[in-house]
Design an enzyme around this catalytic site. Structure first.
Site, PDB file in Angstrom:
ATOM      1  N   ARG A 226       0.855  -1.187   0.000  1.00  0.00           N
ATOM      2  CA  ARG A 226       0.000   0.000   0.000  1.00  0.00           C
ATOM      3  C   ARG A 226       0.892   1.237   0.000  1.00  0.00           C
ATOM      4  O   ARG A 226       1.975   1.220   0.590  1.00  0.00           O
ATOM      5  CB  ARG A 226      -0.910   0.026   1.240  1.00  0.00           C
ATOM      6  CG  ARG A 226      -2.058  -0.973   1.189  1.00  0.00           C
ATOM      7  CD  ARG A 226      -3.128  -0.559   0.174  1.00  0.00           C
ATOM      8  NE  ARG A 226      -4.263  -1.482   0.124  1.00  0.00           N
ATOM      9  CZ  ARG A 226      -4.392  -2.470  -0.755  1.00  0.00           C
ATOM     10  NH1 ARG A 226      -3.461  -2.684  -1.669  1.00  0.00           N
ATOM     11  NH2 ARG A 226      -5.463  -3.238  -0.743  1.00  0.00           N
ATOM     12  N   HIS A 274      -1.430   0.906  -9.830  1.00  0.00           N
ATOM     13  CA  HIS A 274      -2.095  -0.049  -8.914  1.00  0.00           C
ATOM     14  C   HIS A 274      -2.735  -1.178  -9.727  1.00  0.00           C
ATOM     15  O   HIS A 274      -3.929  -1.455  -9.628  1.00  0.00           O
ATOM     16  CB  HIS A 274      -3.144   0.656  -8.038  1.00  0.00           C
ATOM     17  CG  HIS A 274      -3.468  -0.125  -6.801  1.00  0.00           C
ATOM     18  ND1 HIS A 274      -3.798   0.470  -5.600  1.00  0.00           N
ATOM     19  CD2 HIS A 274      -3.510  -1.457  -6.564  1.00  0.00           C
ATOM     20  CE1 HIS A 274      -4.028  -0.468  -4.685  1.00  0.00           C
ATOM     21  NE2 HIS A 274      -3.869  -1.643  -5.260  1.00  0.00           N
TER      22      HIS A 274
HETATM   23  P1  NAP Z   1      -2.118 -11.868   4.247  1.00  0.00           P
HETATM   24  O1  NAP Z   1      -2.412 -13.253   3.776  1.00  0.00           O
HETATM   25  O2  NAP Z   1      -3.013 -11.231   5.264  1.00  0.00           O
HETATM   26  O3  NAP Z   1      -0.611 -11.878   4.800  1.00  0.00           O
HETATM   27  C1  NAP Z   1      -0.065 -10.772   5.455  1.00  0.00           C
HETATM   28  C2  NAP Z   1       1.369 -11.102   5.852  1.00  0.00           C
HETATM   29  O4  NAP Z   1       1.955  -9.920   6.410  1.00  0.00           O
HETATM   30  C3  NAP Z   1       1.459 -12.196   6.937  1.00  0.00           C
HETATM   31  O5  NAP Z   1       2.559 -13.044   6.698  1.00  0.00           O
HETATM   32  C4  NAP Z   1       1.680 -11.375   8.214  1.00  0.00           C
HETATM   33  O6  NAP Z   1       2.396 -12.059   9.233  1.00  0.00           O
HETATM   34  C5  NAP Z   1       2.515 -10.238   7.680  1.00  0.00           C
HETATM   35  N1  NAP Z   1       2.442  -9.083   8.588  1.00  0.00           N
HETATM   36  C6  NAP Z   1       1.380  -8.353   8.932  1.00  0.00           C
HETATM   37  N2  NAP Z   1       1.719  -7.403   9.832  1.00  0.00           N
HETATM   38  C7  NAP Z   1       3.039  -7.567  10.062  1.00  0.00           C
HETATM   39  C8  NAP Z   1       3.982  -6.930  10.904  1.00  0.00           C
HETATM   40  N3  NAP Z   1       3.626  -5.908  11.717  1.00  0.00           N
HETATM   41  N4  NAP Z   1       5.254  -7.374  10.907  1.00  0.00           N
HETATM   42  C9  NAP Z   1       5.639  -8.408  10.118  1.00  0.00           C
HETATM   43  N5  NAP Z   1       4.791  -9.064   9.294  1.00  0.00           N
HETATM   44  C10 NAP Z   1       3.510  -8.651   9.267  1.00  0.00           C
HETATM   45  O7  NAP Z   1      -2.060 -10.855   3.016  1.00  0.00           O
HETATM   46  P2  NAP Z   1      -1.948 -11.164   1.436  1.00  0.00           P
HETATM   47  O8  NAP Z   1      -3.233 -11.701   0.896  1.00  0.00           O
HETATM   48  O9  NAP Z   1      -0.707 -11.932   1.191  1.00  0.00           O
HETATM   49  O10 NAP Z   1      -1.827  -9.673   0.872  1.00  0.00           O
HETATM   50  C11 NAP Z   1      -0.821  -8.808   1.365  1.00  0.00           C
HETATM   51  C12 NAP Z   1      -1.054  -7.373   0.931  1.00  0.00           C
HETATM   52  O11 NAP Z   1      -0.702  -7.202  -0.428  1.00  0.00           O
HETATM   53  C13 NAP Z   1      -2.494  -6.856   0.997  1.00  0.00           C
HETATM   54  O12 NAP Z   1      -2.882  -6.490   2.314  1.00  0.00           O
HETATM   55  C14 NAP Z   1      -2.400  -5.648   0.113  1.00  0.00           C
HETATM   56  O13 NAP Z   1      -1.897  -4.543   0.879  1.00  0.00           O
HETATM   57  C15 NAP Z   1      -1.341  -6.027  -0.920  1.00  0.00           C
HETATM   58  N6  NAP Z   1      -1.930  -6.319  -2.258  1.00  0.00           N
HETATM   59  C16 NAP Z   1      -1.670  -5.452  -3.280  1.00  0.00           C
HETATM   60  C17 NAP Z   1      -2.175  -5.709  -4.545  1.00  0.00           C
HETATM   61  C18 NAP Z   1      -1.863  -4.800  -5.717  1.00  0.00           C
HETATM   62  O14 NAP Z   1      -2.530  -4.872  -6.757  1.00  0.00           O
HETATM   63  N7  NAP Z   1      -0.853  -3.969  -5.617  1.00  0.00           N
HETATM   64  C19 NAP Z   1      -2.992  -6.829  -4.768  1.00  0.00           C
HETATM   65  C20 NAP Z   1      -3.219  -7.700  -3.702  1.00  0.00           C
HETATM   66  C21 NAP Z   1      -2.689  -7.438  -2.449  1.00  0.00           C
HETATM   67  P3  NAP Z   1       1.812 -13.397   9.955  1.00  0.00           P
HETATM   68  O15 NAP Z   1       1.945 -14.503   8.914  1.00  0.00           O
HETATM   69  O16 NAP Z   1       2.715 -13.597  11.109  1.00  0.00           O
HETATM   70  O17 NAP Z   1       0.381 -13.104  10.309  1.00  0.00           O
END
Ligand code: NAP
Length: 311
Positions: A226, A274
């Site tokens: 983000r 994005h």
């Molecule tokens: P997810 O499954 O919720 O995974 C989030 C990961 O981040 C987990 O491994 C979590 O750790 C880690 N995390 C969260 N807070 C943290 C912290 N304070 N310190 C260290 N690690 C932390 O999310 P996802 O589905 O993979 O998606 C991730 C993000 O990608 C989305 O939230 C979004 O912002 C971004 N995204 C962007 C696009 C785009 O088009 N640019 C598309 C899709 C997603 P734990 O495993 O320990 O819980």
């Protein structure tokens, strides 16, 4: 079940209406602006909701995002504290995200930006053909998308490290790090840094000068989390002094990126709007239908986030 559509910048009915009618026919969509009977709304589909959006729905039980991230819903001041916030999980999106990130990692490894410049000037000069094994990649976030990216990069021979909040065992694809000490250790070993974190109070501003200074000199940033994760002025400084050699940015604090923004003209920055990957419309419809069914049967929706954690 009635589902209210709430967004200040997207025509959710135009986007999703036809697919919902086909695959989630038991859900009746109502517009936030219409004079809906607010008491019978228990479900909302939202994207950048207006600040007062949820004040009209006293019996709301769940708010579904239209994406993997929920930060813009969590930031809504009228979101009641006891309402479930639901994200969309779409393996097809993880695959698309991974392709996008692999493209940037290889672009850095093979120096594609230099080839583009050479072509413009009709220069025939071969590259140094660095091996993937010599380009370690650190991934911030080891969730559904981060794990897919790690697996695909490892398959191509890149040494991969992954950072998460909680401790995880090493996988066949990546070496695991967690917590603040783990972040410093991982970033110090990596050349390419990929940001795939959710936006929470803990992760806001995490891509800053301090972090960049710990990376290998000439490192590369791939920012697909983000916009608010990045301290923009710190990135410009890190590029201008050579600490970073380039950055691929897909997300920005202000979207669309303002016309006068210095990122547009920066020779070492690649901008995409994005566009790394949306979830599919079908995945949103399925999530909404499953969430409606959970509400009907008194269960917690399967993809509800942990609101205390923020993701
Ligand atoms: P997810 O499954 O919720 O995974 C989030 C990961 O981040 C987990 O491994 C979590 O750790 C880690 N995390 C969260 N807070 C943290 C912290 N304070 N310190 C260290 N690690 C932390 O999310 P996802 O589905 O993979 O998606 C991730 C993000 O990608 C989305 O939230 C979004 O912002 C971004 N995204 C962007 C696009 C785009 O088009 N640019 C598309 C899709 C997603 P734990 O495993 O320990 O819980």
């Amino acid at each position: 079940m009635r589902c209210v559509l709430v967004s200040k910048n997207l025509d959710l009915r135009g986007y999703f209406g036809a697919e919902f009618a086909r695959s989630a026919p038991r859900i009746e969509l109502v517009d936030h602006t219409a004079d809906a009977t607010a008491e019978d709304v228990r479900l909302a589909l939202a994207w950048h909701p207006p600040d007062d959006a949820f004040e009209r729905y006293p019996n709301l039980q769940a708010v579904c995002s239209i994406a993997a991230g929920v930060d813009n819903i969590m930031a809504c001041p009228s979101l009641p504290p006891d309402v479930d916030v639901v994200r969309v999980i779409d393996p097809g999106q993880a695959q698309m995200m991974s392709g996008f990130i692999v493209w940037h990692v290889i672009g850095h490894q093979r120096g594609f930006a230099a080839f583009r410049g050479q072509q413009r000037d009709r220069i025939w000069r071969r590259g140094d053909q660095r091996r993937a094994r010599d380009v370690p990649v650190g991934i911030l976030g080891s969730g559904g998308i981060g794990q897919r990216v790690a697996a695909d990069l490892a398959q191509l021979g890149f040494p991969v490290m992954s950072w998460s909040r909680t401790a995880k065992p090493d996988s066949s694809a990546s070496h695991s790090f967690h917590g603040p000490a783990g972040l410093a250790a991982m970033v110090g070993e990596g050349e390419v840094l990929v940001n795939l974190l959710p936006l929470t109070p803990e992760t806001r501003g995490i891509l800053n000068g301090n972090l960049f200074s710990r990376m290998r000199r000439g490192g590369y940033l791939i920012q697909v989390g983000r916009g608010e994760h990045l301290v923009e002025a710190d990135l410009l400084k890190a590029l201008d002094c050579g600490q970073l050699s380039g950055a691929a940015l897909d997300v920005f604090a202000t979207e669309p990126l303002p016309q006068a923004h210095p990122f547009w003209d920066h020779p070492q920055i690649v901008i995409t709007p994005h566009d790394a990957s949306d979830v599919s419309i079908g995945a949103v419809a399925t999530t909404l239908a499953v969430t409606a069914e959970a509400i009907r049967t008194g269960q917690r929706p399967p993809h509800a986030i942990d609101r205390a954690r923020g993701y």
